[in-house]
Design an enzyme around this catalytic site. Structure first.
Site: not given
Length: 399
Positions: A97, A126
């Site tokens: 990420r 996320d």
């Protein structure tokens, strides 16, 4: 009224991110959407993904091959930190990420966008990782998360896409939600939402069922230089090759499956299944080599640093002052962590059976119980007296 004029959207080609394109334009008044798909070794053919974005209304569709950067700059530092979230999960998804955020911010600068967007919902980790990482890299960029706000079910999302000319998935999609990259796969949802259910064999791809694994053990030697894995069985490998080959070798023996109840940052528990053959073995081997080459106090103190580091990465704080400070500490500890670790792979287990290093602190003539013993046994009595003195005084007073 639009929140932004030009947006760079993190794009996977799935339903949510495809629908984000017309949604941003029609509902939020965005004039131009540029999509960016990151090639992290997920194995998908990304040219159809690129074309789908254009058909869905993107003005430009970018694909970035970041596999090498992903392993060298994100996975390898995590190995040096022995990063296992809740002592089990080697952060395969979490590590991707901050890299995706980095290339989103770079693309926004290149194309003059005033916002970045992603397709995360409001329940996962996320969204935190993307939002916080992008803000850390460019606090002036707006961050848009349509799927966090549109309130549509999956069926409604598909119907919205169809009205905008985006074809529905050809077949009924799997009930499982799967994220995949070079470091492994994460699988959730479907029947896995009941923690009592055994995971069906069909969900696994990188690891064999134990019943199908070889009936003979295989020995594997992993070489490290300053805490970084560099060789397999004495042969030098580039970072991507090393991870790919270890995934195959180790997964063939059914090693690298994780089934855990995980504490998400947003406060809920989720049942997660992971396959991460290479990372599981590399972290175990690296930690073992540290036990040979680091002094006891450094090794023991580093354990606490590792836990803090892992939480920072899991919680989206890769680009933070504390993470940078911990990086400096970890890098200092790795100067002497060079050598080879030998593992025995058999029926789901990777057992460490040997290790050696030019920087070894293991001293045979001190450790041996044989005739070569050089340890001064007489010194022990005085040491024990001084070491136990506080306890002796306490015991006398207590009586």
């Amino acid at each position: 009224m639009g929140r932004a004029k030009k947006v760079v959207l993190a794009y996977s080609g799935g339903v949510d991110t495809s629908v984000c394109i017309p949604y941003l334009k029609q509902e939020w008044g965005v004039e131009e959407v540029i999509t960016l798909a990151a090639d992290l070794g997920q194995g998908d053919e990304l040219e159809p993904v690129r074309e789908k974005a254009l058909k869905s209304g993107a003005s430009e569709s970018l694909v970035a091959d970041v596999k090498d950067i992903f392993i060298k700059d994100y996975a390898f530092p995590a190995i040096q930190a022995n990063a296992l979230y809740e002592n089990r999960y080697p952060l395969g998804t979490a590590l991707a990420r901050p890299l995706i955020a980095k290339i989103l911010v770079e693309a926004a600068a290149k194309y003059g966008a005033d916002a970045i967007a992603h397709g995360c919902t409001g329940k996962g980790n996320d969204q935190v990782r993307f939002d916080v990482s992008c803000t850390a890299l460019n606090p002036n960029l707006k961050i848009l998360a349509p799927a966090r706000e549109w309130g549509m079910s999956r069926e409604e999302t598909i119907a919205y896409g169809e009205r905008c000319g985006i074809p529905a998935p050809v077949k009924k999609s799997s009930p499982f939600s799967i994220d995949k990259n070079l470091l492994g796969r994460s699988i959730e949802a479907g029947t896995l939402e009941d923690p009592a259910n055994e995971p069906p064999e069909e969900i696994y791809e990188m690891t064999k069922a134990i019943v199908d694994t070889p009936n003979e053990p295989e020995y594997l030697e992993i070489g490290f230089q300053k805490g970084l894995p560099t060789t397999i069985n004495g042969t030098s490998k580039n970072p991507v090759e090393l991870i790919e080959q270890l995934n195959q070798i180790v997964g063939n023996h059914g090693i690298g499956r994780i089934d855990m109840i995980e504490n998400r940052l947003v406060g809920i528990k989720s049942r997660e299944i992971y396959e991460s053959p290479a990372m599981v073995v590399l972290i175990n081997a690296h930690r073992d080599l540290e036990s040979l080459t680091l002094t006891a106090d450094v090794s023991q103190y580093k354990r606490g640093i590792e836990e803090t580091y892992t939480k920072l990465v899991y919680n989206g704080l890769w680009y933070s002052p504390l993470k940078a400070a911990l990086d400096a500490f970890i890098q200092q500890t790795q100067e002497r962590v060079s050598g080879v670790v030998r593992l025995k792979l058999f029926k789901g287990n990777a057992t460490i059976v040997g290790r050696w290093s030019d920087n070894s602190l293991y001293t045979p003539d001190l450790a041996t119980y044989g005739a070569e013993d050089q340890f001064d046994h007489k010194a022990a009595e005085g040491f024990i007296y001084v070491w136990g003195l506080p306890t002796r005084i306490w015991a006398q007073r207590d009586r």
